[in-house]
Enzyme design. Sequence first.
Site, mmCIF file in Angstrom:
data_model
loop_
_atom_site.group_PDB
_atom_site.id
_atom_site.type_symbol
_atom_site.label_atom_id
_atom_site.label_comp_id
_atom_site.label_asym_id
_atom_site.label_seq_id
_atom_site.Cartn_x
_atom_site.Cartn_y
_atom_site.Cartn_z
ATOM 1 N N GLY A 24 2.588 1.955 10.746
ATOM 2 C CA GLY A 24 3.547 3.056 10.610
ATOM 3 C C GLY A 24 4.269 3.429 11.882
ATOM 4 O O GLY A 24 4.932 4.469 11.950
ATOM 5 N N ASN A 72 0.861 -1.183 0.000
ATOM 6 C CA ASN A 72 0.000 0.000 0.000
ATOM 7 C C ASN A 72 0.896 1.230 0.000
ATOM 8 O O ASN A 72 1.495 1.554 1.020
ATOM 9 C CB ASN A 72 -0.886 -0.040 1.260
ATOM 10 N N GLU A 118 -6.987 4.155 8.098
ATOM 11 C CA GLU A 118 -6.832 5.590 7.825
ATOM 12 C C GLU A 118 -8.094 6.153 7.190
ATOM 13 O O GLU A 118 -8.372 7.352 7.299
ATOM 14 C CB GLU A 118 -5.591 5.821 6.943
ATOM 15 N N LYS A 171 -0.006 4.217 -0.233
ATOM 16 C CA LYS A 171 -0.715 5.373 0.338
ATOM 17 C C LYS A 171 -0.524 6.589 -0.574
ATOM 18 O O LYS A 171 -0.438 6.424 -1.787
ATOM 19 C CB LYS A 171 -0.235 5.631 1.769
ATOM 20 N N GLU A 173 -5.046 -5.429 10.625
ATOM 21 C CA GLU A 173 -4.069 -4.362 10.824
ATOM 22 C C GLU A 173 -4.371 -3.647 12.141
ATOM 23 O O GLU A 173 -5.221 -2.737 12.171
ATOM 24 C CB GLU A 173 -4.146 -3.350 9.684
ATOM 25 N N HIS A 210 -9.495 0.558 5.089
ATOM 26 C CA HIS A 210 -8.224 0.808 5.786
ATOM 27 C C HIS A 210 -8.499 1.707 6.986
ATOM 28 O O HIS A 210 -9.353 2.592 6.932
ATOM 29 C CB HIS A 210 -7.230 1.471 4.818
ATOM 30 N N SER A 223 3.619 -2.409 10.252
ATOM 31 C CA SER A 223 5.076 -2.411 10.474
ATOM 32 C C SER A 223 5.758 -3.720 10.078
ATOM 33 O O SER A 223 6.712 -4.144 10.731
ATOM 34 C CB SER A 223 5.390 -2.044 11.938
HETATM 35 C C1 PEP Z 1 -0.755 -0.027 6.132
HETATM 36 O O1 PEP Z 1 -0.975 1.168 6.148
HETATM 37 O O2 PEP Z 1 -1.565 -0.785 5.576
HETATM 38 C C2 PEP Z 1 0.460 -0.524 6.777
HETATM 39 C C3 PEP Z 1 0.487 -1.770 7.122
HETATM 40 O O3 PEP Z 1 1.466 0.381 6.986
HETATM 41 P P1 PEP Z 1 2.937 0.067 7.590
HETATM 42 O O4 PEP Z 1 3.435 -1.202 6.963
HETATM 43 O O5 PEP Z 1 3.758 1.258 7.178
HETATM 44 O O6 PEP Z 1 2.795 -0.066 9.059
#
Ligand code: PEP
Length: 247
Positions: A171, A11, A97, A13, A165, A95, A210
């Site tokens: 992040g 992703n 976000e 983003k 997630e 997601h 992460s």
């Molecule tokens: C995400 O936003 O789907 C995600 C997993 O981000 P990150 O790997 O940067 O934690």
Amino acid sequence: MTSPTPLIAGNWKMNGTAASLSEAQAVAAALAGTSARVAICPPATLVERAAGAVKGTALLLGGQDCRAEVSGAFTGDVSAEMLADAGASLVILGHSERRAGYGETDALVAAKVEAALRAGLEPIICVGETLDERKAGKALEIVTGQVRGSLPATLAGKTFSVAYEPVWAIGTGLTPTTPEIEEVHIAIRATLVEVFGDHGKTPPILYGGSVKPSNADEILHAAEVGGALVGGASLKAEDFLGIIKAL
Ligand code: PEP
């Protein structure tokens, strides 16, 4: 039972311009012989160019969100049909976000899933608890509730995945312990089977939050983990390939 086919999705983003297409091409070039399905979800502005850049390779492309409607007066939004037209075959939906920043409810996510199916896109449906919810001992309740609310019955028999997630791991560099990941993934699988019967056994359950080359091996081999949704570490081909190779 058919084992879920693993999926690793990146992703990007709101990151990436034309200069980033070389990263997608480097990932695509290294995929020969990989058993996993691998996707990159760039910003909508890049989907069509990325599709051209990786044409003829196994790399799949996805969108990061879509509107539930086919078309209309929705300034700035993108429909599932538009993503498919641009060359996407998957789309990330729900997601955290979007749930947190745009107030997306389970019902809206479910409507977007219907839109994705209508357009022939494979949905990756995200669920996950906040840190406060985890601290309150509610992680399983929240996540299984999101699975029930965000996955419409029409998904039965369709190709889709669920991405667990934890919001606090996205992040941040923090990850749950392997037993914590397994506990949630096993609960998601049980919910999928409860809702979809035997069809609930096949969708891969991705872990996201992460994931990086250094922790991918342990995470990807945990019980009921069928791949990963990767944010930051998907932006550079070298890091993303390090995760793919851990499968
Ligand atoms: C995400 O936003 O789907 C995600 C997993 O981000 P990150 O790997 O940067 O934690």
